[in-house]
Design a protein around this motif. Sequence first.
Motif, PDB file in Angstrom:
ATOM      1  N   LYS A   1      20.009   2.434 -16.223  1.00 42.89           N
ATOM      2  CA  LYS A   1      20.941   3.722 -16.629  1.00 42.89           C
ATOM      3  C   LYS A   1      20.959   4.669 -15.457  1.00 42.89           C
ATOM      4  CE  LYS A   1      21.113   7.936 -19.580  1.00 42.89           C
ATOM      5  NZ  LYS A   1      21.136   8.796 -18.440  1.00 42.89           N
ATOM      6  N   LYS A   2      19.497   4.705 -14.550  1.00 36.96           N
ATOM      7  CA  LYS A   2      19.738   5.631 -13.500  1.00 36.96           C
ATOM      8  C   LYS A   2      20.491   4.944 -12.380  1.00 36.96           C
ATOM      9  CE  LYS A   2      16.267   6.386  -9.662  1.00 36.96           C
ATOM     10  NZ  LYS A   2      15.033   6.087  -9.096  1.00 36.96           N
ATOM     11  N   HIS A   3      20.538   3.426 -12.325  1.00 35.99           N
ATOM     12  CA  HIS A   3      21.193   2.884 -10.990  1.00 35.99           C
ATOM     13  C   HIS A   3      22.697   2.860 -11.134  1.00 35.99           C
ATOM     14  CE1 HIS A   3      18.247   2.231  -8.025  1.00 35.99           C
ATOM     15  NE2 HIS A   3      17.477   2.333  -9.080  1.00 35.99           N
ATOM     16  N   TYR A   4      23.140   2.733 -12.558  1.00 42.20           N
ATOM     17  CA  TYR A   4      24.480   2.904 -13.158  1.00 42.20           C
ATOM     18  C   TYR A   4      24.950   4.373 -12.657  1.00 42.20           C
ATOM     19  CZ  TYR A   4      24.765  -1.406 -15.817  1.00 42.20           C
ATOM     20  OH  TYR A   4      24.931  -2.830 -16.230  1.00 42.20           O
ATOM     21  N   GLU A   5      24.392   5.043 -12.817  1.00 40.23           N
ATOM     22  CA  GLU A   5      24.663   6.603 -12.667  1.00 40.23           C
ATOM     23  C   GLU A   5      24.862   6.946 -11.174  1.00 40.23           C
ATOM     24  OE1 GLU A   5      21.945   8.978 -14.720  1.00 40.23           O
ATOM     25  OE2 GLU A   5      23.019   8.672 -16.713  1.00 40.23           O
ATOM     26  N   ILE A   6      23.961   6.543 -10.384  1.00 37.54           N
ATOM     27  CA  ILE A   6      24.238   6.765  -8.836  1.00 37.54           C
ATOM     28  C   ILE A   6      25.141   5.767  -8.425  1.00 37.54           C
ATOM     29  CG2 ILE A   6      22.927   5.920  -6.701  1.00 37.54           C
ATOM     30  CD1 ILE A   6      20.061   6.119  -8.041  1.00 37.54           C
ATOM     31  N   SER A   7      25.639   4.576  -8.866  1.00 40.66           N
ATOM     32  CA  SER A   7      26.548   3.563  -8.332  1.00 40.66           C
ATOM     33  C   SER A   7      27.911   4.524  -8.668  1.00 40.66           C
ATOM     34  CB  SER A   7      26.648   2.328  -9.187  1.00 40.66           C
ATOM     35  OG  SER A   7      27.880   1.609  -8.936  1.00 40.66           O
ATOM     36  N   LEU A   8      28.037   5.179 -10.024  1.00 42.88           N
ATOM     37  CA  LEU A   8      29.263   5.704 -10.445  1.00 42.88           C
ATOM     38  C   LEU A   8      29.429   6.893  -9.734  1.00 42.88           C
ATOM     39  CD1 LEU A   8      29.196   4.927 -14.153  1.00 42.88           C
ATOM     40  CD2 LEU A   8      30.893   4.283 -12.572  1.00 42.88           C
ATOM     41  N   GLN A   9      28.498   7.785  -9.432  1.00 41.44           N
ATOM     42  CA  GLN A   9      28.596   8.804  -8.163  1.00 41.44           C
ATOM     43  C   GLN A   9      29.193   8.602  -6.849  1.00 41.44           C
ATOM     44  OE1 GLN A   9      24.830  10.560  -8.094  1.00 41.44           O
ATOM     45  NE2 GLN A   9      24.948  11.778 -10.118  1.00 41.44           N
TER      46      GLN A   9
ATOM     47  N   THR B   1      35.509   4.827  -9.464  1.00 43.22           N
ATOM     48  CA  THR B   1      36.412   4.038 -10.024  1.00 43.22           C
ATOM     49  C   THR B   1      36.158   2.704 -10.381  1.00 43.22           C
ATOM     50  OG1 THR B   1      37.124   3.548  -7.452  1.00 43.22           O
ATOM     51  CG2 THR B   1      38.202   5.482  -8.513  1.00 43.22           C
ATOM     52  N   ALA B   2      34.759   2.254 -10.062  1.00 45.18           N
ATOM     53  CA  ALA B   2      34.389   0.814 -10.399  1.00 45.18           C
ATOM     54  C   ALA B   2      34.443   0.708 -11.754  1.00 45.18           C
ATOM     55  CB  ALA B   2      33.025   0.741  -9.827  1.00 45.18           C
ATOM     56  N   SER B   3      35.432  -0.209 -12.035  1.00 41.78           N
ATOM     57  CA  SER B   3      35.806  -0.393 -13.787  1.00 41.78           C
ATOM     58  C   SER B   3      34.681  -1.132 -14.148  1.00 41.78           C
ATOM     59  CB  SER B   3      37.154  -1.122 -13.916  1.00 41.78           C
ATOM     60  OG  SER B   3      37.063  -2.451 -12.857  1.00 41.78           O
TER      61      SER B   3
END
Length: 764
Positions: A729-737, A741-743
């Motif tokens: 969850k932590k790294h998904y959120e960093i990636s989306l920050q 636009t990464a679908s």
Amino acid sequence: MNIYMIPNQHNAGAGGHQPAVFRMAVLDTDLDHIFPSSVLPPFWAKLVVGLVAIVCFARSYDGDFVFDDSEAIVNNKDLQAETPLGDLWHHDFWGSRLSSNTSHKSYRPLTVLTFRINYYLSGGFHPVGFHVVNILLHGGISVLMVDVFSVLFGGLQYTSKGRRLHLAPRASLLAALLFAVHPVHTECVAGVVGRADLLCALFFLLSFLGYCKAFRESNKEGTYSSTFWVLLSIFLGAVAMLCKEQGITVLGLNAVFDILVIGKFNVLEIVQKVLHKDKSLESLSMLRNGGLLFRMTLLTSGGAGMLYVRWRIMGTGPPAFTEVDNPASFADSMLVRAINYNYYYSLNAWLLLCPWWLCFDWSMGCIPLIKSVSDWRVIALAALWFCLIGLICQALCSEDGHKRRILTLGLGFLVIPFLPASNLFFRVGFVVAERVLYLPSVGYCVLLTFGFGALSKHTKKKKLIAAVVLGILLINMLRCVVRSGQWRSEEQLFRSALSVCPLNAKVHYNIGKNLADKGNQTAAIRYYREAVRLNPKYVHAMNNLGNILKERNELQEAEELLSLAVRIQPDFAAAWMNLGIVQNSLKRFEAAEQSYRMAIKHRRKYPDCYYNLGRLYADLNRHVDALNAWRNATVLKPEHSLAWNNMIILLDNTGNLAQAEAVGREALELIPNDHSLMFSLANVLGKSQKYKESEALFLKAIKANPNAASYHGNLAVLYHRWGHLDLAKKHYEISLQLDPTASGTKENYGLLRRKLELMQKKDV
């Protein structure tokens, strides 16, 4: 105190002229109103000259590597420790093998060795150390010029204790200052590749002074000591030639010095005796001088030996230059060639007289060809030869021995070092080059100083002459400071040339390239188009313009330009490769493959082309061919990260995880700090359920490049599979920050959140 002179040092001439000792004293006295006696002791004179020389060019100390520095230094593998020192003796100045047909045959191993030492001491390509060495070299050479000019103006007269008389302190100081502050030297001092000229000049002057030493020793210690100094002079000439080819000309200068100055070869006297059929002609002292003949034999043998070794080392014929490099040498008419060569000489003379319009490159239309004698520029030729013939007549035929010596040596220094750049013996790869005037400027300073002395002798306005001399020195110093600033960066250097050579296509090309490197493609396109307009056969400008148009998706025009470039120059490998890239983008796969093959045909060791060929095969699902092409790229260039990455990704995508892992590990052994390779291998290891090792590589890649959204996203997927849901969850959120636009990341993050919600409900 007893005084003796070198035999035949002074020319008696007709009419009972005063000895040269008296005349030299007069010349130096004439300059007293410019330099007071308080600054004339040798130590202080040299200190002043050295400081002035350093101050003039000190502004360039923190400049970048500019223009030719990129090829000769930054891209030259001979500077790096991985290249054996022995290779320096088989490579040219630019790091290419001398036996290659593309080599420029500029053999300067000692200069490259100093670059290598600079690289080692500074711990890499840090330009400050390189520039400081150049500035100090110019300062040292300027200091040495005080001694050289002292010989040229004061002659070689010694006391019985071996001390030189008549050092001509004022004349030598003035000439050395004129040399130290001459703006035409900026290219040699502020451009790092100019070190070749500086080192060549240093050993050239040491060779000349060593040869002069032979005449002192011949009177003190006999023939053996004299021969030693002549041989040492020849050795120093060879060292000068190993710094730059121009160095061999010192042997010719030494011969002229020996024959015309030491040997008292008086052309006027000889002509008079021939006309009057004087029988004493048969007993000329010079013809019976065994020492002179012996020294000439040594100089001739030494020069012939140097040329033979140089010819053997070259391996092949002379370098192949193009018409844009030296258009006059390609003219069909011998008359047109002769007129333009002489016009080039006059331009070089003008740069010495008035070094205000300076340019880093004078080729490609900067100086249009003179095609007819009706061209007004032939006036410059007439003016040049009028002055030269007058000076030569005075140098060879004057009854004044002192004037003969100074004018002879002044013209010798002016002309002889310039001969390799004159196109008389072989074609050179430039029209005008300021760097080749470093040594000839010595002769100019001799003639100018002599002129000031003669002028002050015949006029009462000595203060006016002093003001003119000081004005020239100050203006030249100011020009040196300004020009040194222009050499600090490529942008300033290239733009400074627009006002001097607006018709030079290379100037526009270099400005365009500099703008493109900074990301200003729109402005770069404008300059590239102007370069092509000025020179419709400028294939390098077409290639770069085609590349930018390709990146802007203007593929049709890019293809037209690149196709034209390879038609003009069929062996232009880079243009063939870029044409293949454009054709691949246009889905013309067969044509693209043919273009890539043509590029490899003309440049067999072309890893980037193999990489692009592999991409073409991957697009066509020819996986085996793609892998082979990429493997060829990594064999030719083991650090080719893109080729390694594509191999790993292709093997991963086709399910060959074990092979992909093996390739990834091999790549990381060669390029251990490449974060993109860590990322690709981490993906493979994750799919192979080697979670711990995969996690370590992902974290290492993120540490190297923390702002890569895909790195965090894929690490989150790994944690997701592994069951470490909070970390996922932590790294998904960093990636989306980092990339909202990464679908794929959004979708995976949504699945994770739903799973976490279900787990929370289940716990409740």
